[in-house]
Motif scaffolding. Sequence first.
Motif, short mmCIF file in Angstrom:
data_model
loop_
_atom_site.label_atom_id
_atom_site.label_comp_id
_atom_site.label_asym_id
_atom_site.label_seq_id
_atom_site.Cartn_x
_atom_site.Cartn_y
_atom_site.Cartn_z
N ASP A 93 12.32 16.46 1.16
CA ASP A 93 11.85 15.45 0.18
C ASP A 93 10.32 15.04 0.61
N PRO A 94 9.53 14.82 -0.58
CA PRO A 94 8.18 14.52 0.02
C PRO A 94 8.12 13.17 0.32
N ALA A 95 7.62 12.59 1.31
CA ALA A 95 7.44 11.46 1.89
C ALA A 95 5.91 11.00 2.18
N ILE A 96 5.60 9.75 2.37
CA ILE A 96 4.32 9.25 2.79
C ILE A 96 4.55 8.81 4.21
N GLY A 97 3.53 9.38 4.98
CA GLY A 97 3.35 8.93 6.55
C GLY A 97 2.44 7.91 6.70
N ILE A 144 0.80 -1.03 0.07
CA ILE A 144 -0.04 -0.15 -0.09
C ILE A 144 1.07 1.25 0.14
N ASP A 145 1.87 1.29 0.85
CA ASP A 145 3.06 2.22 0.85
C ASP A 145 3.52 2.58 -0.60
N CYS A 146 3.87 1.59 -1.48
CA CYS A 146 4.07 1.74 -2.78
C CYS A 146 3.04 2.60 -3.63
N VAL A 147 1.91 1.87 -3.53
CA VAL A 147 0.78 2.69 -4.23
C VAL A 147 0.26 4.06 -3.81
N ARG A 148 0.53 4.33 -2.61
CA ARG A 148 0.27 5.62 -2.08
C ARG A 148 1.31 6.59 -2.75
N ALA A 149 2.59 6.19 -2.59
CA ALA A 149 3.90 6.88 -2.88
C ALA A 149 3.66 7.36 -4.34
N PHE A 150 3.65 6.44 -5.22
CA PHE A 150 3.22 6.70 -6.62
C PHE A 150 1.99 7.54 -6.75
N LEU A 169 13.44 7.73 -5.29
CA LEU A 169 14.03 6.71 -6.24
C LEU A 169 14.53 5.55 -5.32
N THR A 170 15.20 6.11 -4.44
CA THR A 170 16.03 5.03 -3.55
C THR A 170 15.03 4.42 -2.60
N THR A 171 13.98 5.08 -2.30
CA THR A 171 12.99 4.48 -1.30
C THR A 171 11.93 3.71 -1.96
N TYR A 172 11.52 3.85 -3.20
CA TYR A 172 10.42 3.42 -4.01
C TYR A 172 10.59 3.04 -5.37
N GLY A 173 11.71 3.20 -5.81
CA GLY A 173 12.02 2.66 -7.11
C GLY A 173 11.53 3.70 -8.28
N ALA A 174 11.99 3.17 -9.38
CA ALA A 174 11.38 4.19 -10.56
C ALA A 174 9.97 3.85 -11.00
N SER A 175 9.34 2.85 -10.57
CA SER A 175 8.01 2.49 -10.88
C SER A 175 7.17 1.77 -9.76
N LEU A 176 5.84 1.78 -9.97
CA LEU A 176 5.26 1.26 -8.87
C LEU A 176 5.44 -0.17 -8.89
N GLU A 177 5.47 -0.91 -10.14
CA GLU A 177 5.67 -2.29 -10.22
C GLU A 177 7.13 -2.68 -9.49
N LEU A 212 0.96 12.79 2.78
CA LEU A 212 2.15 13.38 2.13
C LEU A 212 2.62 14.30 3.32
N PHE A 213 3.97 14.27 3.53
CA PHE A 213 4.52 15.36 4.36
C PHE A 213 6.03 15.53 3.47
N ILE A 214 6.60 16.62 4.10
CA ILE A 214 8.19 16.88 3.65
C ILE A 214 8.99 16.35 5.06
N ASP A 215 10.05 15.62 4.38
CA ASP A 215 10.89 15.08 5.46
C ASP A 215 12.11 16.23 5.76
N ASP A 216 12.79 15.88 6.75
CA ASP A 216 13.84 16.79 7.25
C ASP A 216 14.71 17.36 6.19
N ASN A 217 14.94 16.54 5.10
CA ASN A 217 15.62 16.74 4.12
C ASN A 217 15.06 17.47 2.91
#
Length: 128
Positions: A112-116, A38-44, A57-65, A105-110
Amino acid sequence: MVRNPSALALLGLLTVTTCGGDPGVSKAQAYCHDVIQIDCVRAFECVPPADRGATFLTTYGASLERCQAASDKCAQYPAQCPHFDPDAGMVCLSEFTSSTCTQLLFIDDNGDPAIGLPGSCGAAVCPP
């Protein structure tokens, strides 16, 4: 709504293996896998393509798949959460699936957008 760190970061901290045989183990492992999927889906869904930088890209990769196909280490989750509450897990999954992007959606300390995760995905799911 209280937000927890990204599911991938939270569940990526797992370091201990588990033993089989307990039906609670399979439920906890399935919950872990479902949260990550679900985190993958919500991120994309929630992070616009223009905002998907190196951290995304490091956290979720280049695609949902690719995100959903990544190794999730969920076999280790039951040992890290021996008192897993499947009912609380279902509430978490339901809220995570139905929350709006604005809620997640929130902005992390760096910067960058992130999913909480919704607050329901915390201590109630894995009590001490």
